[in-house]
Write a protein that holds these residues in place. Structure first.
Motif, short mmCIF file in Angstrom:
data_model
loop_
_atom_site.label_atom_id
_atom_site.label_comp_id
_atom_site.label_asym_id
_atom_site.label_seq_id
_atom_site.Cartn_x
_atom_site.Cartn_y
_atom_site.Cartn_z
N ALA A 200 0.84 -1.21 0.00
CA ALA A 200 0.00 0.00 0.00
C ALA A 200 0.87 1.25 0.00
O ALA A 200 0.59 2.23 -0.70
N LYS A 201 1.98 1.23 0.79
CA LYS A 201 2.90 2.37 0.82
C LYS A 201 3.56 2.56 -0.54
O LYS A 201 3.72 3.68 -1.02
N LYS A 202 3.94 1.43 -1.16
CA LYS A 202 4.58 1.51 -2.47
C LYS A 202 3.60 2.06 -3.50
O LYS A 202 3.97 2.89 -4.35
N GLU A 203 2.34 1.60 -3.42
CA GLU A 203 1.33 2.11 -4.35
C GLU A 203 1.14 3.61 -4.18
O GLU A 203 1.03 4.36 -5.16
N ALA A 204 1.10 4.05 -2.90
CA ALA A 204 0.95 5.48 -2.64
C ALA A 204 2.15 6.26 -3.15
O ALA A 204 2.02 7.34 -3.74
N ALA A 205 3.37 5.70 -2.92
CA ALA A 205 4.59 6.37 -3.39
C ALA A 205 4.63 6.40 -4.91
O ALA A 205 5.00 7.42 -5.52
N ASP A 206 4.23 5.29 -5.53
CA ASP A 206 4.21 5.24 -7.00
C ASP A 206 3.19 6.23 -7.56
O ASP A 206 3.44 6.87 -8.58
N ALA A 207 2.03 6.33 -6.88
CA ALA A 207 1.00 7.27 -7.34
C ALA A 207 1.51 8.71 -7.25
O ALA A 207 1.29 9.52 -8.16
N ALA A 208 2.23 9.00 -6.15
CA ALA A 208 2.79 10.36 -5.98
C ALA A 208 3.86 10.62 -7.03
O ALA A 208 3.93 11.71 -7.62
N ALA A 209 4.71 9.60 -7.26
CA ALA A 209 5.77 9.75 -8.26
C ALA A 209 5.18 9.92 -9.66
O ALA A 209 5.65 10.74 -10.46
N LYS A 210 4.14 9.14 -9.93
CA LYS A 210 3.47 9.23 -11.23
C LYS A 210 2.87 10.62 -11.43
O LYS A 210 3.00 11.21 -12.51
N GLN A 211 2.26 11.12 -10.38
CA GLN A 211 1.66 12.46 -10.46
C GLN A 211 2.74 13.52 -10.72
O GLN A 211 2.55 14.44 -11.53
N LYS A 212 3.87 13.36 -10.06
CA LYS A 212 4.98 14.31 -10.25
C LYS A 212 5.50 14.23 -11.67
O LYS A 212 5.78 15.26 -12.32
N LEU A 213 5.65 13.01 -12.20
CA LEU A 213 6.13 12.83 -13.57
C LEU A 213 5.14 13.40 -14.58
O LEU A 213 5.54 13.98 -15.60
N GLU A 214 3.85 13.22 -14.30
CA GLU A 214 2.83 13.76 -15.21
C GLU A 214 2.87 15.28 -15.25
O GLU A 214 2.72 15.89 -16.33
N ARG A 215 3.09 15.89 -14.08
CA ARG A 215 3.21 17.36 -14.07
C ARG A 215 4.44 17.80 -14.87
O ARG A 215 4.40 18.79 -15.62
N LYS A 216 5.53 17.06 -14.70
CA LYS A 216 6.76 17.39 -15.43
C LYS A 216 6.57 17.20 -16.93
O LYS A 216 7.01 18.03 -17.73
N ARG A 217 5.88 16.10 -17.31
CA ARG A 217 5.60 15.84 -18.73
C ARG A 217 4.76 16.96 -19.33
O ARG A 217 5.06 17.47 -20.42
N ASP A 218 3.71 17.37 -18.61
CA ASP A 218 2.82 18.43 -19.12
C ASP A 218 3.58 19.74 -19.27
O ASP A 218 3.36 20.49 -20.23
N SER A 219 4.50 20.00 -18.32
CA SER A 219 5.29 21.24 -18.40
C SER A 219 6.21 21.20 -19.62
O SER A 219 6.35 22.19 -20.36
N LYS A 220 6.84 20.04 -19.84
CA LYS A 220 7.73 19.89 -21.01
C LYS A 220 6.96 20.01 -22.31
O LYS A 220 7.45 20.58 -23.29
N LYS A 221 5.74 19.44 -22.33
CA LYS A 221 4.91 19.53 -23.54
C LYS A 221 4.59 20.99 -23.86
O LYS A 221 4.56 21.39 -25.04
N LYS A 222 4.30 21.77 -22.82
CA LYS A 222 4.03 23.19 -23.04
C LYS A 222 5.26 23.89 -23.59
O LYS A 222 5.16 24.77 -24.48
#
Length: 812
Positions: free
Chosen positions: A692-714
């Motif tokens: 459960a902790k790993k899933e939460a950490a992965d979800a947070a990491a995924k969210q961070k990567l998605e924000r970074k991806r969206d910023s790079k796309k812009k």
């Protein structure tokens, strides 16, 4: 001044008031109030107990678990806490209408499935069945609703129905009940009928949903030949079973069909109970093993003139029973005369063979498609109610101290059991205490196979442990309805975590205490306060359990004690707690958990006290832990020899904490400015927490990567637009149809005329000039950045691809 004592004489001793332990008070359905539990034998602490067991026609569900674990908990309280000696008997009903119907229908459907190869024919058969089933169920709902309407309109003038109040009698005594007028009989009857309507409406809804499922599967099945026919049979099985049974059910002659069906589900039931940690009865009575006793029991009631024969069947004569001075309707007097309630679980209840509508079958004459046994009245089989009366009487005798079962058995089953036994023995009180467990509800309705709203015990145990299910029932009052669902289970899981953490913290604190001869043993104010908390918990637990087995109240008392212990641990310095006192407090908690069946030991100071490794050699027991230590040591030595960084060594430490030790059931906890502590825990629970902790950490990491991806796309969008030379900004512009937007431009490339050759307005030209100026600045910035970072735009695009790959990996 002390009283003088002569030489050789002992001083007078004064007996203290209240030294005799009191007895529990139980909610007795025969009195509708709490009565003191009195047994036989020395000090009245020997009890006979008959519990209505399973009717083995299908898989046991969580509603059954509620019933059997509830009375298992109460039995443990009486035996292990109050010290009663209990002769515990449970029956297995392997002959009754539901078993016969289910076995016969299953056989007929499987026979049909083996020969039916045309999906068109199967579909038509199911459709025709539903055309009969749905209107019939609609009619049933209407009739029940009419009865409620009639009862509601006549309530003001409805005569009150007397409810019995059984006076306290000694074992075996036969006393006439006194009568206490009831003002709520009609209201109770209405409530039962309203519940019945809701249940029948749910059945109707299930039939309609089945029709929709069949129609939804039809198109694909019709195109798939024999396989499609088999799928349609699986989907429409319930409707098909009813239709086949109505048409050819009477032709089923093989008696082993019924016995093998019951044997299968009886075996599953005992396997389920074993997994739930159920304490076994001393005696199990199976109906087919007691057929001669049942026949003799019925014959005696006939001989007493309280039953009669009609066409090979025997019916209990409720009128003659009353005229003989007995009372029919001790448990639910308000339900007597309500055919819809009296017919519960009994086929052909409203037969014309009976003298009175309230009469019920003791022996049923043989019919086609049913098992049968010989009797003085011809071949036949027992009625449902007589089975328990005959078997309990044979094993226990003419007085049963405690009789238990689910609330739904109160009427008509237990009502009829009482009448049969009193008719047989010629007494007025066969059972001294009747205990009924509350329903287990799911989405507001009783969990029931007939309503198809059940969760099997096996399915529940895939998601929860046996302890967690038992804890759910401990946290609920045994004789009240309770809900089963995610919210209720969350409370049970939370309570289990609290208990486990409590024992772990106590163990850690005790390990830090020096040996008794070296430890400080003097008590201060904190220890005296802790002792008071222990005594208060002992008193409160006893008071709660004496008061109708109030297990939620007892658990609340343990919560207070655990809070006091936690407070004591927080205030004490490491190694300075009084070990004997702390251990006694924890042992009190564990003892009560043991009484409830929540742990298998009373002195392990652990929630997980199963004898893991019992019978194993020392080498076998230590092997996984020593292997883990050796592997960890190898990793550290390799890192040191290779001159690896401090981070590498710390990663190895984290790996052994978060992976290796978790799989071994050891929880390692780091502490600031103090040595780490270890706690034994359930490996599966720890793995779930880790995952459960790993899933939460992965979800947070995924969210961070998605924000970074969206910023790079812009950024890519911005620089791609800026990379276009400004001269072509308007010359290459196209409209929605792909046609050029402008037809003429000035020397700087700013448009002057639209596509139709019309000159642009002043405001439009100014806007275009502004855009051109912005484009020139952007292109200049792009050229500058490209000079400083050649190929930066392509690099950005590669970064986005890598980010997308990382996001996809985290999404798997």
């Amino acid at each position: 001044m002390a009283e003088p004592v002569a030489n050789g004489e002992l001083p007078r001793w004064t007996k203290l008031a209240g030294m005799e332990l009191s007895k529990p008070r139980v909610n007795n359905s025969l009195t509708n109030e709490k009565t003191v539990l009195e047994g036989s034998g020395p000090k009245g602490r020997r009890l006979t107990w008959y519990n209505c067991g399973p009717t083995v026609y299908d898989a046991a569900h969580v509603g059954h678990a509620r019933n059997y674990l509830t009375f298992d908990i109460i039995r443990r309280i009486l035996e292990d806490y109050f010290g009663y000696s209990i002769f515990y008997v449970m029956n297995v009903t392997d002959v009754d209408d539901k078993i016969i119907l289910k076995a016969r229908q299953n056989f007929l459907v499987e026979e049909y499935k083996a020969t039916a190869k045309d999906p068109n024919q199967v579909l038509e058969c199911i459709r025709e069945a539903l055309k009969t089933i749905i209107p019939k169920q609609e009619s049933k709902v209407r009739e029940l609703s009419k009865k409620i309407d009639l009862l509601t309109r006549t309530t003001p003038s409805a005569p009150p129905i007397d409810e019995p109040h059984i006076e306290k009698v000694g074992p075996g005594e036969c006393e006439e009940p006194t009568k206490v007028p009831s003002t709520s009989s009609v209201a109770k009857q209405l409530k039962e009928l309203e519940t019945a309507v809701t249940q029948e409406e749910l059945k109707l809804s299930n039939h309609i949903k089945l029709r929709e499922k069949v129609e939804g599967a039809a198109e694909a099945a019709l195109a798939d030949g024999a396989e499609g026919a088999a799928r349609l049979i699986d989907v429409g099985r319930d409707a098909l079973a009813l239709a086949l049974d109505a048409a050819i059910g009477i032709n089923v002659q093989d008696q082993m069909i019924f016995r093998s069906h019951a044997a299968k589900y009886e075996a599953e039931f005992f396997e389920d109970m074993e997994r739930l940690g159920w304490r076994k009865p001393r005696v199990v009575t199976r109906v087919t093993d007691y057929m001669s006793e049942v026949v003799a029991y019925v014959a005696k009631i006939v001989d007493r003139g309280l039953a009669y024969e009609a066409n090979g069947s025997i019916y209990f004569d409720t009128v003659a029973f009353r005229e003989a001075g007995h009372r029919y309707g001790k448990l639910c007097p308000w339900a007597v005369g309500t055919a819809e309630l009296a017919a519960e679980s009994e086929a052909n209840f409203a037969t014309s063979e009976k003298k009175s509508p309230n009469d019920f079958a003791l022996w049923k004459a043989s019919k086609g498609g049913e098992p049968f046994w010989p009797s003085p009245w011809g071949q036949g089989r027992p009625g449902w109610h007589i089975e328990c009366s005959a078997m309990a009487s044979d094993v226990i005798g003419d007085t049963v101290d405690i009789h238990t079962g689910g609330f739904d058995l109160k009427f008509p089953h237990h009502e009829n059991e009482l009448a049969q036994a009193e008719a047989h023995f010629g007494c007025h009180q066969w059972v001294n205490y009747f205990l009924h467990s509350g329903h287990l509800h799911i989405e507001g309705l009783k969990m029931s196979k007939s309503l198809k709203n059940f969760v099997t015990i096996r399915k529940a145990l895939e998601q929860y442990s046996a302890r967690q299910l038992r804890l759910l029932f401990v946290l609920s009052q045994w004789d009240k309805p309770m809900n089963y669902g995610d919210d209720a289970m969350r409370d049970a899981l939370s309570k289990e975590r609290d208990l486990r953490t409590f024992f772990q913290n106590v163990q850690v604190a005790l390990r830090e205490v020096p040996p008794p001869a070296e430890a400080d043993q003097r008590w201060g104010a904190d220890e005296k306060e802790m002792q008071t908390s222990i005594e208060e918990a002992e008193d409160e637990v006893r008071a709660r359990l004496e008061d109708n087995f109030d297990t939620p109240g007892a658990m609340s008392a343990l919560d207070k004690l655990m809070s006091a212990v936690n407070k004591y641990l927080r205030k004490a310095q490491p190694g300075k707690v009084r070990a004997f006192l702390l251990k006694d407090a924890a042992l009190l908690v564990e003892r009560i958990l043991y009484v409830f069946g929540l742990t298998t030991d009373q002195e392990s100071l652990s929630l997980d006290s199963e004898a893991a490794g019992a019978g194993a050699s020392k080498e076998q027991l230590l092997e996984p832990y020593l292997n883990a230590f050796a592997a960890f040591r190898d990793d550290i030595r390799s890192a040191a020899r290779e001159g690896k960084s401090k981070e590498t060594i710390l990663q190895a430490c984290d790996q052994v904490r978060d992976e290796t030790m978790v799989d071994l059931g050891v929880r390692l906890e780091d502490r600031v400015d103090a040595p780490s502590v270890w706690k034994l825990d359930d490996p599966e629970t720890m793995r779930k927490e880790r995952d459960a902790k790993k899933e939460a950490a992965d979800a947070a990491a995924k969210q961070k990567l998605e924000r970074k991806r969206d910023s790079k796309k812009k950024d890519i969008e911005k620089w791609t637009k800026a990379s276009v030379p400004p001269e072509g900004l308007f010359r290459n512009a196209r409209d929605a149809q792909g046609q050029p937007k402008y037809s003429a431009f000035n020397d700087e490339g700013v448009p002057t005329h639209d596509a139709a050759g019309k000159e642009l307005s002043t405001s439009a030209r100014k806007g275009a000039e502004k855009d051109m100026s912005k484009a020139r600045r952007g292109f200049q910035e792009y050229e500058k950045k490209e000079k400083e970072q050649p190929g930066f735009l392509a690099a950005l695009q590669e970064e986005v691809k890598e980010l997308i790959d990382q996001i996809q990996k985290l999404s798997r």
